[in-house]
Scaffold this active site. Sequence first.
Site, PDB file in Angstrom:
ATOM      1  N   LYS A 145       0.843  -1.166   0.000  1.00  0.00           N
ATOM      2  CA  LYS A 145       0.000   0.000   0.000  1.00  0.00           C
ATOM      3  C   LYS A 145       0.895   1.239   0.000  1.00  0.00           C
ATOM      4  O   LYS A 145       2.037   1.114   0.418  1.00  0.00           O
ATOM      5  CB  LYS A 145      -0.941  -0.002   1.200  1.00  0.00           C
ATOM      6  CG  LYS A 145      -0.256   0.372   2.528  1.00  0.00           C
ATOM      7  CD  LYS A 145      -1.234   0.634   3.617  1.00  0.00           C
ATOM      8  CE  LYS A 145      -1.478   2.073   3.904  1.00  0.00           C
ATOM      9  NZ  LYS A 145      -0.504   2.756   4.736  1.00  0.00           N
ATOM     10  N   HIS A 237      -6.330   0.050   6.953  1.00  0.00           N
ATOM     11  CA  HIS A 237      -6.286  -0.718   8.206  1.00  0.00           C
ATOM     12  C   HIS A 237      -7.611  -0.677   8.984  1.00  0.00           C
ATOM     13  O   HIS A 237      -8.122  -1.707   9.403  1.00  0.00           O
ATOM     14  CB  HIS A 237      -5.169  -0.196   9.112  1.00  0.00           C
ATOM     15  CG  HIS A 237      -3.827  -0.112   8.446  1.00  0.00           C
ATOM     16  ND1 HIS A 237      -3.389  -1.047   7.552  1.00  0.00           N
ATOM     17  CD2 HIS A 237      -2.819   0.799   8.536  1.00  0.00           C
ATOM     18  CE1 HIS A 237      -2.175  -0.727   7.128  1.00  0.00           C
ATOM     19  NE2 HIS A 237      -1.816   0.398   7.711  1.00  0.00           N
ATOM     20  N   LYS A 337      -1.970  10.510  14.722  1.00  0.00           N
ATOM     21  CA  LYS A 337      -0.544  10.536  15.079  1.00  0.00           C
ATOM     22  C   LYS A 337      -0.408  11.399  16.327  1.00  0.00           C
ATOM     23  O   LYS A 337      -1.243  12.263  16.596  1.00  0.00           O
ATOM     24  CB  LYS A 337       0.283  11.192  13.957  1.00  0.00           C
ATOM     25  CG  LYS A 337       0.013  10.650  12.577  1.00  0.00           C
ATOM     26  CD  LYS A 337       0.886   9.459  12.258  1.00  0.00           C
ATOM     27  CE  LYS A 337       0.694   8.981  10.839  1.00  0.00           C
ATOM     28  NZ  LYS A 337       0.535   7.545  10.694  1.00  0.00           N
ATOM     29  N   LYS A 342       0.777   4.419  21.996  1.00  0.00           N
ATOM     30  CA  LYS A 342       0.478   3.562  20.850  1.00  0.00           C
ATOM     31  C   LYS A 342      -0.546   2.540  21.319  1.00  0.00           C
ATOM     32  O   LYS A 342      -0.303   1.799  22.272  1.00  0.00           O
ATOM     33  CB  LYS A 342       1.743   2.851  20.375  1.00  0.00           C
ATOM     34  CG  LYS A 342       1.507   2.002  19.137  1.00  0.00           C
ATOM     35  CD  LYS A 342       2.816   1.561  18.518  1.00  0.00           C
ATOM     36  CE  LYS A 342       2.626   0.650  17.311  1.00  0.00           C
ATOM     37  NZ  LYS A 342       2.123   1.336  16.132  1.00  0.00           N
TER      38      LYS A 342
END
Length: 489
Positions: A145, A237, A337, A342
């Site tokens: 991708k 995703h 972001k 995370k």
Amino acid sequence: MPLITVESCTFALFGALGDLAVRKLFPALYQLDRAGLLHADTRIFALARESGSEQQHLAYIDSSLRRFVPEAELEDEHVQRFQARLSYLHVDFLKAEDYVALADRVGDAERLIAYFATPASVYGAICENLASVNLTERTRAVLEKPIGHDLASSRRVNDAVAQFFPENRVYRIDHYLGKETVQNLIALRFANSLFETQWNQNHISHVEITVAEQVGIEGRWGYFDQAGQLRDMIQNHLLQLLCLIAMDPPSDLSADSIRDEKVKVLKALAPFTPERLATQVVRGQYIAGYSEGKPVPGYLEEENSNTQSDTETFVALRADIRNWRWSGVPFYLRTGKRMPQKLSQIVIHFKEPPHYIFAPEQRLQISNRLIIRLQPDEGISLQVMTKDQGLDKGMQLRSGPLQLNFSDTYQSARIPDAYERLLLEVMRGNQNLFVRKDEIEYAWQWCDQLIAGWKKAGDAPKPYAAGSWGPMSSIALITRDGRSWYGDI
Ligand code: BG6
């Protein structure tokens, strides 16, 4: 010994000195080799346009391997065996004559895997040049991708590849499909009868999918600014995760059965009207803030940035699926972001019991949730209501987890990186973890109308401080429906 046997394959890795190859692909191939999953005859050709000697480029690949594979997993014996498989070839991807040397080196190897870790704009040329030296017939093509930046450009890329490769030899990567817990979603849903009866609008109130990244742009400003978070993360995703949650049970595990079901979900996604766009979609862009206690610059102050950019680094939206199973069940998607941590997780919120018999002040607590944590601490937890222990507690309720933490439960096994699984499946010729052409196209179609709506409205992205969970309006997006993002602090 591994339970899986793999055929001998020759890898031709286009873009072998690029970031993806050195960070992910070589380490993944190394780990497969280490696990005994590369056939003894498998060879790997690193192909790149960079001039310089083979020795110099192999030394770079070797030093990157040492950087991206944990030291404890770099045993001399395995490293040497892996190095012996590798060679470097200088190839200008656009020049047919440069492919002659590749064809000579590949010789009569039965199976070639051509991995395109290059910009999609050269996929067509690579295919054509492989065909010019008769290297397409026995080849599987692996496409990274992003495949295009909208429906029209993705069709151009796919059509160019399709002139040389039939769909059953094209492997489009979405690395989320190779993640262990994403795989487990299929097992969880379709190997347990417990969930399927509950998996619909009668029992589920809403679903959250969060993919938060702590990092910023990491030197990729040029690429990222053309894409933005919607194209970079949601189009692929997050929509893939949504499909795996929302799809009907496939009739078997074959690639097409699974992909047919995913396509039905994509086709059923409600488009965004201007009204929905105004209240159910939030675009954000980070400004300076703090990450892990340290000051970090805003998006427009990053290296090589253009201070005028209105590209989004955050998107939150409410997606609705128009079918019997999901009518009235919102899917809240959020990705950005420079978030506080995370975290990739899916939270399925079940409805309250139909008749409530406990103390009124505890009512808000009541809700079963299934939390599927993709990273970090991969695992699945089902929040159930129990009674608090102790004579003095009366009928006080508490929510506790029934937990399956993969790293604790399967202590000896390391969790493989997504690329290891995906490369293994390409070698095995199994396409069910790869994205079919029509899936990509329906996903683009949905995103394209969203982007067109944004353009028309002309609103700038909302600022959010680096290190926060996104703009305030992303909280309003869900609280307006009487809910909140799970676990936000
Ligand atoms: C990539 C995106 O596809 O996925 C990146 O291009 C993003 O921008 C990355 O950082 C996230 O992947 P993971 O596996 O780290 O969640």
